[in-house]
Each structure stands twice: as C-alpha cells, then as structure tokens.
Enzyme design. Sequence first.
Site, mmCIF file in Angstrom:
data_model
loop_
_atom_site.group_PDB
_atom_site.id
_atom_site.type_symbol
_atom_site.label_atom_id
_atom_site.label_comp_id
_atom_site.label_asym_id
_atom_site.label_seq_id
_atom_site.Cartn_x
_atom_site.Cartn_y
_atom_site.Cartn_z
ATOM 1 N N LYS A 52 44.569 35.680 96.839
ATOM 2 C CA LYS A 52 44.644 35.028 95.530
ATOM 3 C C LYS A 52 45.108 36.024 94.464
ATOM 4 O O LYS A 52 45.955 35.698 93.625
ATOM 5 C CB LYS A 52 43.269 34.441 95.159
ATOM 6 C CG LYS A 52 42.935 33.209 95.993
ATOM 7 C CD LYS A 52 41.481 32.762 95.881
ATOM 8 C CE LYS A 52 41.236 31.628 96.883
ATOM 9 N NZ LYS A 52 39.837 31.184 96.947
ATOM 10 N N GLN A 96 34.091 32.546 94.480
ATOM 11 C CA GLN A 96 34.459 32.438 95.899
ATOM 12 C C GLN A 96 33.251 31.994 96.724
ATOM 13 O O GLN A 96 32.186 32.600 96.637
ATOM 14 C CB GLN A 96 34.993 33.798 96.393
ATOM 15 C CG GLN A 96 35.481 33.791 97.825
ATOM 16 C CD GLN A 96 36.679 32.858 98.048
ATOM 17 O OE1 GLN A 96 37.646 32.902 97.296
ATOM 18 N NE2 GLN A 96 36.599 32.007 99.062
ATOM 19 N N ASP A 119 39.182 25.617 90.281
ATOM 20 C CA ASP A 119 38.969 25.033 91.614
ATOM 21 C C ASP A 119 38.879 23.511 91.534
ATOM 22 O O ASP A 119 38.957 22.828 92.552
ATOM 23 C CB ASP A 119 37.681 25.579 92.239
ATOM 24 C CG ASP A 119 37.955 26.676 93.257
ATOM 25 O OD1 ASP A 119 39.065 26.682 93.820
ATOM 26 O OD2 ASP A 119 37.050 27.494 93.487
#
Length: 281
Positions: A52, A96, A119
């Site tokens: 990422k 995460q 997200d």
Amino acid sequence: MAIILDGKLIRDQILTELGPRVAALTAQGCQPQLAVILIGNNPASEVYVRNKIAACEKVGILSQKLTPPASVSTEELLAIIDGLNKDPNVHGILVQLPLPPQVDASLVLDSVVPEKDVDGFHPINSGKLLAGAPGLRPCTPSGVMEMLRRYEIPIAGRKAVIVGRSDIVGKPMAILLLAANATVTICHSRTSNLAEECRRADILVAAIGRAEMLGEDYIQPGAVVIDVGMNRVDGKLTGDVDPEAMARLSSAYTPVPGGVGPLTIAMLMSNTVQAAEGRLG
Ligand code: NDP
C-alpha cells in the site's frame, strides 16, 4: 476462448489516471496523505502495508506508518486515531486488519471519521452505499465494478450471483451490482443447492475463502466469473474457483493471482484522493 480480465492492467490505468488529480491537489497545497496503522508483527499484514505504501509513492500520495505494539489497548488505539482524525494533513486512515484479540475492533474501526474512512467500512459509509449516496466505498467490490466497467461487461438486466456475505466483500458487492441494475442473489454457507444457484449466474462472484471450491458444476457456460478468493495452499496463492473449469467454461474471468487483488490497492489510492478532494470541497 475466455477473456482474461487483467487486474494489473486495470490497476495501472487507475493509478495513471490518479496522477493528474494528485498533482492538482498538491498544487493547491493539499497533497493527499494516507496514514496506515500496522499493529504488531503479522508477516502478511506487513506485506500488505508495504504494498500500500509503495502504491502511494507511485502516485504521489504521502504516507505515514504508525506501528503500535501487539499489546496495544483499545484506548491507546482510539487516542492514535483521534489524533489522525484531527490532523488536517491526513486525508485517509487505514487500520490494517486483523487486530489483536484484546482490541475492540468495531469500536476502533468506527472511531475513524467517515470522511477519512478510505476502507469504506464505517457504518455511515455503509449506509451511504445502501442509499446510493456518494461516499467512500469498500475497495475490493468497487475494484470489481471498475474491472467490469472498463472491460465493458454489461451488468444491467443480468443475473449476478455472489457467493459470500461478508461486510467487506460479499454484501457491498451485492449492493453495487444491484445499483448497476443486475438481478442479484447472495449465497452463503447455509444456501441449499449452491451449484444450482451459481449455474444461474451470468456474472458469478466468488468471495468465500475456500480454495477452488467452485468447480465446473457451478459455472454456466458463457458466464463472467470474478474470483475474489485469496487462499494459500502449499505456499501458492489460489482462488475460490477451479481455474481450469473457469478458463474452459466462462466468457471472461479474473485469474488468481493478477485479477481482483491488484484492484483493491488501486481503489484504496482512489479513495484517498477522493477523500482529499472532498476536504478541499
Ligand atoms: P469471510 O470469511 O468474511 O466470508 C466468507 C463468506 O463465504 C461467508 O459469507 C461464508 O458464509 C461464505 N462461505 C464459507 N464457506 C462456504 C460454503 N461452503 N458455501 C457457501 N458459502 C460459504 O471472507 P471475506 O469476505 O473477507 O473474504 C473472502 C475471500 O476473499 C477470502 O479468500 C479472502 O482472502 C479474499 N479477499 C480478497 C481480497 C482481494 O483483494 N482480492 C480482499 C478481501 C478478501 P457464512 O456467512 O454463512 O459464514
């Protein structure tokens, strides 16, 4: 001969198109920034976060990585997120997963302000998705939609069957396909006659997490098959659909690896840029 839906190609298109948007934001003093919280030393999570951050660098998005220890408490994480929520230079916040067992995951995820929830997991963003209102969408299903759109695969009026009903893949995938006017069926572990349901699909999406579970009996000849699954078998990445059956029977399919996977990170970048544009108004 089935068309192979190339996730890397679409990822590169998406990232290239983000370049000028990032440049325009930067020129206005608002360079997009993503903050990633990586807890503990989970090797898989470390790889995901590295990828990422590498994608951020590729498109000119700033990134910062925060690495609290595996022993971190819910309160400590909430304090970290509160700081990032208030930081005007941070546009996207990503926690995460998975989180350590002592952490209240939903409390932590819901504490990210919806405008920075890149997200797309926050209940406000889920509600906007359901209502068809603009908002940040979950990356994997929105990546699948980009794939279908860019390969000009028709959706309206077609039967879509999704196997899997998770909050991060199956459910939002169903809502996005419904919004694109597919007739949608959602299947799960309690579905009777799963093969029969799947064989009805013009567009079959597998988001199960069981290596090569869907074989030839599950695929209507000519269907488009999207394999979201990422399963490690003897160190090798495999999808949820039997690759040989998928290549033989479908009209188009996503390979594993190289199909849906690359799109998830591309859509995370896209969401971060969208969040920064939203901040600038
Ligand atoms: P979850 O475990 O959260 O959900 C799996 C779903 O599959 C559940 O709804 C479950 O049903 C259903 N299921 C499990 N077994 C069966 C069965 N035998 N028959 C029918 N349905 C079944 O997984 P995720 O949604 O998070 O992920 C799914 C897959 O996608 C995984 O392989 C994951 O690694 C991959 N993934 C890939 C991404 C990418 O970027 N390519 C991103 C995210 C995930 P029930 O609800 O009844 O339990």
